[in-house]
Design an enzyme around this catalytic site. Structure first.
Site, PDB file in Angstrom:
ATOM      1  N   GLU A  79       0.826  -1.208   0.000  1.00 30.44           N
ATOM      2  CA  GLU A  79       0.000   0.000   0.000  1.00 30.44           C
ATOM      3  C   GLU A  79       0.858   1.255   0.000  1.00 30.44           C
ATOM      4  OE1 GLU A  79      -2.752  -0.094   3.285  1.00 30.44           O
ATOM      5  OE2 GLU A  79      -3.965  -1.669   2.362  1.00 30.44           O
TER       6      GLU A  79
ATOM      7  N   GLU B   4      -6.229  -7.401  -0.452  1.00 31.67           N
ATOM      8  CA  GLU B   4      -6.463  -7.252   0.997  1.00 31.67           C
ATOM      9  C   GLU B   4      -7.769  -6.511   1.231  1.00 31.67           C
ATOM     10  OE1 GLU B   4      -3.143  -5.745   3.541  1.00 31.67           O
ATOM     11  OE2 GLU B   4      -4.744  -4.587   4.524  1.00 31.67           O
TER      12      GLU B   4
HETATM   13  C1  IDC Z   1      -2.512  -3.594  10.569  1.00 32.17           C
HETATM   14  C2  IDC Z   1      -2.669  -4.737  11.528  1.00 32.17           C
HETATM   15  C3  IDC Z   1      -2.289  -4.302  12.921  1.00 32.17           C
HETATM   16  C4  IDC Z   1      -0.898  -3.737  12.887  1.00 32.17           C
HETATM   17  C5  IDC Z   1      -0.782  -2.631  11.862  1.00 32.17           C
HETATM   18  C6  IDC Z   1       0.655  -2.150  11.709  1.00 32.17           C
HETATM   19  O1  IDC Z   1      -3.988  -5.223  11.457  1.00 32.17           O
HETATM   20  O2  IDC Z   1      -2.356  -5.400  13.812  1.00 32.17           O
HETATM   21  O3  IDC Z   1      -0.587  -3.211  14.173  1.00 32.17           O
HETATM   22  O4  IDC Z   1      -1.202  -3.092  10.597  1.00 32.17           O
HETATM   23  O5  IDC Z   1       0.704  -0.849  11.387  1.00 32.17           O
HETATM   24  C7  IDC Z   1      -3.861  -2.043   5.912  1.00 32.17           C
HETATM   25  C8  IDC Z   1      -2.510  -2.648   5.895  1.00 32.17           C
HETATM   26  C9  IDC Z   1      -2.343  -3.625   7.015  1.00 32.17           C
HETATM   27  C10 IDC Z   1      -3.004  -3.146   8.287  1.00 32.17           C
HETATM   28  C11 IDC Z   1      -4.503  -3.083   8.025  1.00 32.17           C
HETATM   29  C12 IDC Z   1      -5.322  -2.629   9.228  1.00 32.17           C
HETATM   30  O6  IDC Z   1      -2.190  -3.238   4.661  1.00 32.17           O
HETATM   31  O7  IDC Z   1      -0.969  -3.818   7.229  1.00 32.17           O
HETATM   32  O8  IDC Z   1      -2.767  -4.080   9.274  1.00 32.17           O
HETATM   33  N1  IDC Z   1      -4.753  -2.195   6.904  1.00 32.17           N
HETATM   34  O9  IDC Z   1      -4.936  -1.360   9.638  1.00 32.17           O
HETATM   35  N2  IDC Z   1      -4.386  -1.267   4.996  1.00 32.17           N
HETATM   36  C13 IDC Z   1      -5.594  -0.868   5.407  1.00 32.17           C
HETATM   37  C14 IDC Z   1      -5.847  -1.443   6.630  1.00 32.17           C
END
Ligand code: IDC
Length: 475
Positions: A183, A271
């Site tokens: 992303e 995702e």
């Molecule tokens: C989130 C995880 C969380 C972690 C965080 C790290 O769910 O546990 O602490 O990242 O910064 C994304 C991302 C994905 C995110 C997820 C939710 O690709 O890495 O995971 N998210 O925030 N894009 C949109 C949402």
């Protein structure tokens, strides 16, 4: 019986049958009754569909028939390595109707590949994940999970080296899909992403001329319209990713997706989840249904975040469950239950029926959680046995540690020694330097986790050892 009566009886029987069927359906209706979506059994797999291709805006099999992949993404593999196990992959395929697993390797967060993470352990986890997916006849996405690093060019040199090596190792696989930047975000523009992609794609292509490559889009993989205006033309079999979290992203993002698809852009939802964009918060079942219906209508592949038991809404496994396979309904979070229903049309997984066929013989205990607190002068450490299993007659144990600096001063490095009741062999480890000597395991800090402020705790450190059938840490 008069003709009239006969007609009446026939009608009555018909009505009763209809009411009966409706009642039966109602009784079988699931808790997410607003998500009734037709579930087509998955027939797409590497063995039956071969190497996938992109044709126009569609993902197609080797014969050119459109296919849809549906599956799950790991959380960060450094964070939750225990879910990369073949029993779980088998269960995802046979119980969950999944045909793709995404292996997410963060580049900058938590043991990230480019921020001090153990590169070899991370690559081994990917290798295992690819092997298990291949054994279970599933596609697998190798995800270079940029996030806080914002721009894929931040760690471009690492990415080049990583994809060169991975694509070389997997050049003969027809199940591997490369996702070169999760992303991009912040101020990163499409032209910066495109120029990054134009450096990485030829590296992959020099080993693998046709694997599907997924490219992220600006603003956390949402602005697919930008890619549509200026697509990548240096290679075939490229798809663009769109990510959504249904609690936050609704109709306008769906419209952007549909419009890009209708204008010919091949899109892959690598995702998504159904809570808000933080990965937490309330589930929006209504929006979730609209998204899934739209994805199915356009045959867009989708992959759900995340295979973990972290205490957050998007985790598919309940934070009360330490199981790493053999998941029952009670082991699932609400998101996990919803996803299971979406993928299978059913409510409760029933993996016990498959236990006798498990890859690693039988699980010795699949739900172990035992804490032992030990001290090494200024560092107090708690060891937690999170899982154990038998593989080819060998007994494996996965431990995770918490280290607390109990001194009144900050420490700049640490060393701990863990004694076991028998000799051990180290099979995997993360976030430390490890040495085995007979029945003891010595772990010392690495450059990014040696410093612990007075009173602070660090987690992340963990390892897998094998040993006797009753291996324990001795106090
Ligand atoms: C989130 C995880 C969380 C972690 C965080 C790290 O769910 O546990 O602490 O990242 O910064 C994304 C991302 C994905 C995110 C997820 C939710 O690709 O890495 O995971 N998210 O925030 N894009 C949109 C949402």
């Amino acid at each position: 019986m008069s003709k009239k009566h006969k007609m009446f009886s026939i009608c009555l029987v018909i009505i009763l049958v209809i009411v009966g069927i409706a009642g039966f359906n109602y009784a079988n209706k699931n808790y997410t009754s607003n998500t009734e979506t037709t579930v087509t059994p998955i027939t797409t797999s590497p063995k039956t569909s071969g190497a996938l291709k992109v044709s126009g805006n569609k993902l197609v099999d080797e014969k050119g028939n459109p296919v849809q992949l549906r599956g799950v993404s790991t959380h960060g593999i450094a964070w939750f390595p225990q879910y990369i196990n073949e029993n779980l992959f088998k269960e995802l395929k046979t119980e969950w109707n999944v045909n793709v697993v995404r292996l997410s390797m963060y580049t900058a967060e938590y043991g990230g590949y480019s921020t001090g993470g153990d590169k070899e352990s991370l690559k081994n986890l990917i290798r295992n994940g690819v092997k298990y997916a291949e054994n279970q006849d599933m596609y697998v996405i190798i995800d270079w999970h940029i996030l806080s690093d914002g721009n894929p060019n931040t760690y471009k040199e690492d990415s080049k080296e990583f994809f060169a090596q991975m694509s070389k190792e997997f050049s003969q696989n027809n199940n591997v899909i490369y996702e070169i930047c999760n992303e991009p975000n912040g101020s990163t523009t499409w032209s910066e992403i495109k120029s990054y992609a134009e450096e990485i794609i030829p590296i992959i292509r020099s080993n693998d001329s046709d694997a599907i490559i997924l490219v992220g889009t600006p603003n956390w993989s949402q602005y697919v319209g930008e890619a549509l205006k200026n697509p990548i033309t240096i290679s075939d079999n490229i798809m663009y990713t769109l990510h959504f979290y249904a609690g936050t992203h609704k109709e306008s993002l769906r419209n952007e997706m549909v419009s890009a698809i209708n204008n010919g852009l091949p899109i892959f939802v690598s995702e998504f989840s159904i809570c808000d964009a933080s990965g937490n918060g309330a589930i929006d079942y209504n929006e979730a249904k609209k998204w899934i219906d739209t994805l199915n209508e356009h045959n867009i592949s989708y992959v759900s975040w995340s295979l973990s038991n972290k205490s957050e809404t998007s985790a598919l496994i309940s934070s009360n469950s330490n199981k790493t396979y053999g998941l029952l309904e009670s082991d699932l979070s609400d998101t996990g239950k919803w996803l299971y229903n979406i993928l299978t049309g059913e409510n409760s997984p029933n993996p016990e029926t498959n236990f006798e066929n498990n890859i690693n013989d039988t699980p010795s205990e699949n739900n172990i959680s035992e804490n032992i607190v030990l001290n090494n002068s200024n560092v107090q450490y708690t060891t937690k046995l999170e899982n154990s299993w038998v593989s080819n007659g060998e007994y494996f144990y996965l431990y995770r540690l918490k280290l607390k600096n109990i001194d009144s001063n900050d420490c700049s490095g640490w060393e701990i020694t863990i004694p076991f009741n028998g000799n051990i062999k180290l099979s995997d480890n993360w976030c430390g330097n490890y040495t085995v000597n007979g029945n003891t395991l010595k772990i010392t800090s690495v450059d990014y986790n040696g410093y612990i402020k007075a009173g602070d705790t660090i987690e992340n450190v963990g390892f897998i050892v094998s040993g006797n059938s009753d291996l324990k840490i001795t106090e």
